[in-house]
Motif scaffolding. Structure first.
Motif, PDB file in Angstrom:
ATOM      1  N   ASP A 140      49.041  23.267  50.552  1.00  0.00           N
ATOM      2  CA  ASP A 140      49.477  24.112  49.555  1.00  0.00           C
ATOM      3  C   ASP A 140      49.012  23.780  48.175  1.00  0.00           C
ATOM      4  O   ASP A 140      48.465  22.646  48.113  1.00  0.00           O
ATOM      5  CB  ASP A 140      51.016  24.477  49.658  1.00  0.00           C
ATOM      6  CG  ASP A 140      51.684  23.031  49.408  1.00  0.00           C
ATOM      7  OD1 ASP A 140      51.239  21.960  48.826  1.00  0.00           O
ATOM      8  OD2 ASP A 140      52.985  23.088  50.013  1.00  0.00           O
ATOM      9  N   LEU A 141      49.189  24.440  47.170  1.00  0.00           N
ATOM     10  CA  LEU A 141      48.454  24.040  45.862  1.00  0.00           C
ATOM     11  C   LEU A 141      49.658  23.520  44.792  1.00  0.00           C
ATOM     12  O   LEU A 141      50.583  24.009  44.857  1.00  0.00           O
ATOM     13  CB  LEU A 141      48.023  25.322  45.360  1.00  0.00           C
ATOM     14  CG  LEU A 141      46.719  25.984  45.802  1.00  0.00           C
ATOM     15  CD1 LEU A 141      46.453  27.313  44.957  1.00  0.00           C
ATOM     16  CD2 LEU A 141      45.499  25.079  45.694  1.00  0.00           C
ATOM     17  N   ARG A 151      54.708  18.982  42.097  1.00  0.00           N
ATOM     18  CA  ARG A 151      54.276  19.038  43.508  1.00  0.00           C
ATOM     19  C   ARG A 151      54.977  20.448  44.178  1.00  0.00           C
ATOM     20  O   ARG A 151      56.094  20.731  44.011  1.00  0.00           O
ATOM     21  CB  ARG A 151      54.871  17.846  44.314  1.00  0.00           C
ATOM     22  CG  ARG A 151      54.489  17.862  45.842  1.00  0.00           C
ATOM     23  CD  ARG A 151      54.932  16.407  46.601  1.00  0.00           C
ATOM     24  NE  ARG A 151      54.526  16.324  47.745  1.00  0.00           N
ATOM     25  CZ  ARG A 151      54.813  15.121  48.764  1.00  0.00           C
ATOM     26  NH1 ARG A 151      55.750  14.216  48.132  1.00  0.00           N
ATOM     27  NH2 ARG A 151      54.862  15.192  49.996  1.00  0.00           N
ATOM     28  N   ASN A 152      54.085  20.887  44.959  1.00  0.00           N
ATOM     29  CA  ASN A 152      54.720  22.353  45.910  1.00  0.00           C
ATOM     30  C   ASN A 152      55.146  21.910  47.249  1.00  0.00           C
ATOM     31  O   ASN A 152      54.380  21.136  47.946  1.00  0.00           O
ATOM     32  CB  ASN A 152      53.225  23.093  45.843  1.00  0.00           C
ATOM     33  CG  ASN A 152      53.806  24.557  46.513  1.00  0.00           C
ATOM     34  OD1 ASN A 152      54.954  24.846  46.977  1.00  0.00           O
ATOM     35  ND2 ASN A 152      52.802  25.383  46.561  1.00  0.00           N
ATOM     36  N   PHE A 153      56.519  22.025  47.414  1.00  0.00           N
ATOM     37  CA  PHE A 153      56.994  21.632  48.640  1.00  0.00           C
ATOM     38  C   PHE A 153      57.048  22.922  49.545  1.00  0.00           C
ATOM     39  O   PHE A 153      58.140  22.879  50.505  1.00  0.00           O
ATOM     40  CB  PHE A 153      58.402  21.117  48.390  1.00  0.00           C
ATOM     41  CG  PHE A 153      58.446  19.709  47.952  1.00  0.00           C
ATOM     42  CD1 PHE A 153      58.699  18.493  48.735  1.00  0.00           C
ATOM     43  CD2 PHE A 153      58.045  19.397  46.693  1.00  0.00           C
ATOM     44  CE1 PHE A 153      58.613  17.336  48.199  1.00  0.00           C
ATOM     45  CE2 PHE A 153      58.243  18.173  46.132  1.00  0.00           C
ATOM     46  CZ  PHE A 153      58.449  17.059  47.065  1.00  0.00           C
ATOM     47  N   GLY A 194      59.144  24.217  54.686  1.00  0.00           N
ATOM     48  CA  GLY A 194      58.963  25.270  55.960  1.00  0.00           C
ATOM     49  C   GLY A 194      59.078  26.625  55.135  1.00  0.00           C
ATOM     50  O   GLY A 194      59.376  27.421  55.832  1.00  0.00           O
ATOM     51  N   PHE A 195      58.606  26.872  53.908  1.00  0.00           N
ATOM     52  CA  PHE A 195      58.768  28.013  53.277  1.00  0.00           C
ATOM     53  C   PHE A 195      57.609  28.984  53.732  1.00  0.00           C
ATOM     54  O   PHE A 195      56.741  28.365  54.059  1.00  0.00           O
ATOM     55  CB  PHE A 195      59.101  28.030  51.694  1.00  0.00           C
ATOM     56  CG  PHE A 195      60.009  27.336  51.315  1.00  0.00           C
ATOM     57  CD1 PHE A 195      61.532  27.539  52.106  1.00  0.00           C
ATOM     58  CD2 PHE A 195      60.133  26.560  50.015  1.00  0.00           C
ATOM     59  CE1 PHE A 195      62.674  26.843  51.581  1.00  0.00           C
ATOM     60  CE2 PHE A 195      61.477  25.927  49.550  1.00  0.00           C
ATOM     61  CZ  PHE A 195      62.723  26.302  50.303  1.00  0.00           C
ATOM     62  N   SER A 196      57.808  30.211  53.492  1.00  0.00           N
ATOM     63  CA  SER A 196      56.446  31.042  53.653  1.00  0.00           C
ATOM     64  C   SER A 196      55.216  30.801  53.048  1.00  0.00           C
ATOM     65  O   SER A 196      55.438  30.175  51.777  1.00  0.00           O
ATOM     66  CB  SER A 196      56.995  32.747  53.472  1.00  0.00           C
ATOM     67  OG  SER A 196      57.003  32.783  52.219  1.00  0.00           O
ATOM     68  N   LYS A 197      54.248  31.211  53.332  1.00  0.00           N
ATOM     69  CA  LYS A 197      52.981  30.842  52.495  1.00  0.00           C
ATOM     70  C   LYS A 197      53.206  31.471  51.063  1.00  0.00           C
ATOM     71  O   LYS A 197      52.370  31.400  50.206  1.00  0.00           O
ATOM     72  CB  LYS A 197      51.691  31.004  53.199  1.00  0.00           C
ATOM     73  CG  LYS A 197      51.342  30.219  54.249  1.00  0.00           C
ATOM     74  CD  LYS A 197      50.197  30.454  54.938  1.00  0.00           C
ATOM     75  CE  LYS A 197      49.942  29.601  56.331  1.00  0.00           C
ATOM     76  NZ  LYS A 197      48.804  29.909  56.976  1.00  0.00           N
TER      77      LYS A 197
END
Length: 764
Positions: A181-182, A198-200, A205-208
């Motif tokens: 992820d970005l 930071r993108n968690f 487990g979140f949707s894209k």
């Protein structure tokens, strides 16, 4: 191939089509240019996406100077690029300061990351690309906050703060931790430390389709940048920032150990992994530095620690060195699978504007990985005079083909590249024009470089002798007059110049135009300028404003004469009440640049502006202070950079005008228009916005629309900042916004004979 269908920020509410580019050959010094009409480059930013869906990454260029966007399609046969503007009509008009394309949700559709300045935050606004119908579109996405009153930006989910990016800076939007992820890296408000947002999304487990930002590190890489320089201090401890206050053995903190943040005022960040060791290295640009600093990450993807510095990157090749505040971008220029580096100036102002896109080729991991290949990437194939261009059409050699004369401001940083008049000769045909630069310094005008800059030429038969004379305005308001003594049908031949013609001076940014406004057979003089003028009409209490100065020709056919006092009863400082500045009446952001033409037996004018937006007005009276109604208040939806200066002519004899536009970026752009050269017209006149009043503004609920000259409103559409239709009401003069989120909205107000767009601020 996908076709873009997108929602603008408010632009879709206007009744105009987006103009398409006009293409024709251009050569300079014997070289045929691959893409002459880009408008030039000043503060270019680069990212990649496969726009035409052919499997090859194309080049997206956003120029911070005027927020202009360009796409260069990669050619499969030889990896060269082809310039196109066909995607511009689908891009949001609100992108500004920085714009990087990426695919945050990995759906194969391009997304845009840009500055939050239009929505009033020092952060990031995301336009998500989505597939709709036969293409895809953009919509603004808010991440990290669910409350309706917060701005549609990217927020930290835990503390509710925005993902901070200063308007001067360019962040890194990249997969910093290599999890798919970005993430976002940007300097803090003090300017000494890089914040790791930071993108968690993957970890939680979140949707894209979600971005879950949390500040993972307030000192990414544990380094500090100096407050007043580009100097870097490294930490030896992966758990502590450089100069973090640390007690000594006596439990005391020395002054040398105190961190020095809070003074630094601008940085750019590139995050990438050129040494392929699975951690993120950085290249930094600094507001006070002419070069780049490379930081090598000696840590890991989960424990980042900068251990080595190249303060003159790349020191093993020719280091980047341009004036000033550089940005860098990781782009596979030659399509060999290795990411190269492009670097350009990021500051707006007195920057290097020639040879200012340096291309460093990636030779593969090793001691001399990046080598300079050229300093003028893209620039070598386009018209770019450095700064400020103002074109006009003229058949200088009387061969029946219209040529182009361009006033250009030269380089802002190189004293050897002076302002001048540049002449392009039309060597094509009446249906297929082709232009060749035949004179870099027409009339030797560069001799005035110590007293003038930014020349703006116009032609007209001022002395009624059958040939066209030349008037030139300059940056400080002076006029130059060149009488044409050649005679009708002959190559231009000018008598000695007259400097400070008739002592007329309207102030900075004089852009003159010769036109018989009052239809008395004598050429009058209209001059656009930067300042917005205002005055009360004598004998009334009506106050009017405008950016166009009108000087009536009070002389004879062979002896033109003007009163140089713009407040003389024959003259006016607010012709047609045409105002291109959207600020205060005394603002200096007008930059009006007029070009006149006749249509339906009425005089019309298109006016360029400091913001780049161009407005089309029609005159229904020869009274210079009578209001000239708007025909189109955002001509062609063209966003080509600051200081738009238009010229108009049917260059290919197809019955429609083409428009050639000069910009502050130093180049030219060329478009077809929908304006017919004949007498028929299907354009709709729009009333001046000042006749339609919207109040209160700001508001917290009800908005009332007052229309003085029209009896009814057919409907009102409320458009969000993202371009979404919020609601529509019919046959009413008020709108209830009490249930909508705070922010900026656009009201499209339509009546039988008018179509107006108004901006409204909703507060809670």
């Amino acid at each position: 191939m996908k076709i873009f269908t997108v929602l603008f920020l408010f632009a879709t509410t206007l009744s105009s089509q987006h103009y398409q580019t006009f293409e024709c050959p251009v050569s300079i010094d014997g070289k045929s240019l691959a893409y002459p009409f880009t408008g030039g480059f000043s503060n270019a930013q680069f990212s990649e996406y496969d726009f035409d869906q052919d499997g090859l990454l194309d080049l997206f260029v956003f120029d911070k100077q005027g927020d202009a966007s360009m796409v260069f399609l990669r050619n499969a046969s030889d990896n060269s690029f082809s310039f196109t503007k066909k995607y511009n009509q689908y891009l949001p008009l609100s992108i500004t300061s920085f714009c990087l394309v990426n695919d945050f949700n990995r759906d194969g559709v391009v997304d845009l990351f840009t500055s939050g300045v239009p929505i009033g935050v020092s952060g990031v606004m995301l336009f998500e690309g989505s597939t709709i119908e036969d293409g895809f579109g953009f919509k603004v996405r808010k991440m990290g906050r669910a409350d309706a009153n917060s701005a549609p930006a990217l927020w930290n989910r835990l503390d509710g703060a925005q993902v901070y990016v200063a308007p001067t800076d360019i962040p890194a939007i990249a997969d910093v931790d290599f999890d798919g992820d970005l993430d976002i890296l940007s300097f803090d408000s003090g300017g000494s430390y890089v914040i790791y947002n930071r993108n968690f999304q993957v970890e939680n487990g979140f949707s894209k389709d979600t971005m879950d930002f949390r500040v993972d590190d307030i000192c990414f890489g544990k380094f500090e940048e100096g407050g007043l320089s580009q100097e870097i201090s490294l930490s030896t401890d992966p758990a502590l920032c450089a100069f973090e206050p640390r007690p000594n053995i006596n439990n005391q903190i020395s002054q040398e150990q105190l961190k020095s943040g809070g003074l630094h005022s601008g940085s750019t960040v590139l995050a990438f992994d050129p040494d392929e060791d699975s951690d993120t290295d950085l290249i930094l640009g600094d507001l006070l530095y002419n070069g780049l600093v490379y930081l090598n990450n000696g840590g890991s993807a989960n424990q980042d620690l900068m251990t080595d510095i190249d303060e003159t990157f790349p020191s093993y090749s020719l280091p980047a060195n341009m004036n000033v505040f550089l940005s860098s971008f990781s782009i596979d220029v030659d399509n060999d699978g290795l990411k190269d580096i492009l670097t350009t100036p990021n500051a707006i102002g007195k920057i290097q504007d020639f040879n200012s896109i340096w291309y460093y080729k990636n030779n593969g991991v090793g001691p001399n990985q990046f080598s300079l290949r050229k300093k003028n990437f893209l620039q070598e194939e386009t018209i770019d005079f450095g700064s400020f261009t103002s074109p006009t059409f003229i058949d200088y050699n009387a061969d029946g083909l219209m040529d182009i004369l361009v006033g250009q401001g030269g380089s802002l940083s190189d004293e050897d590249v002076n302002m001048s008049l540049v002449l392009f000769e039309n060597t094509g045909t009446k249906k297929n024009p082709s232009f060749e630069l035949v004179d870099h310094d027409y009339l030797g005008f560069s001799e005035f470089k110590t007293t003038s800059n930014n020349p703006s030429p116009t032609f007209g038969d001022l002395d009624s002798d059958g040939d066209l004379d030349l008037i030139i305005g300059d940056n400080v308001g002076n006029l130059y007059y060149y009488e044409n003594i050649a005679g009708a049908g002959q190559t231009l031949d000018f008598a000695n110049k007259v400097f400070k013609y008739m002592d007329i001076n309207v102030g900075n940014g004089a852009k003159p135009y010769l036109v018989d406004f009052d239809q008395d057979g004598l050429m009058d003089l209209v001059i656009g300028e930067e300042r917005t003028n205002g005055f009360e009409i004598p004998g009334t209490q009506e106050f009017i404003t405008g950016n166009l100065n009108y000087f009536k020709n009070i002389g004879k056919a062979s002896e033109p004469l003007f009163n140089n006092d713009v407040f003389n009863p024959n003259n006016t400082s607010a012709l047609g009440r045409i105002k291109v500045s959207f600020a205060l009446n005394t603002a200096v952001d007008g930059g009006a640049a007029p070009v006149f033409f006749t249509k339906d037996d009425k005089l019309n004018v298109i006016v360029g502006s400091k913001t780049g937006r161009m407005v089309h007005h029609q005159f229904n009276s020869t009274d210079p202070i009578a209001e000239a109604p708007i025909v189109n208040d955002y001509l062609g939806f063209l966003k080509e950079g600051n200081d738009s200066s238009p010229a108009l002519f049917d260059i290919n004899n197809d019955g429609f005008f083409e428009i050639l536009i000069g910009t502050s970026r130093g180049g030219l752009v060329f478009y077809n228009t929908d304006i017919e050269t004949g007498t028929s017209s299907n354009t709709q006149v729009i009333v001046n916005k000042d006749i339609i009043n919207v109040f209160p503004n700001p508001t917290n609920s009800i908005v009332t629309i007052e229309h003085k000259n029209y009896k009814s409103i057919d409907f009102i559409e409320v458009i969000s900042a993202a371009g979404r239709l919020v609601k529509k009401v019919s046959n009413k003069n008020e709108v209830d916004l009490s249930k909508e989120a705070a922010g900026i909205y656009y009201l499209k107000i339509r009546g039988k004979d008018f179509n107006v767009v108004k901006t409204i601020s909703l507060i809670k």
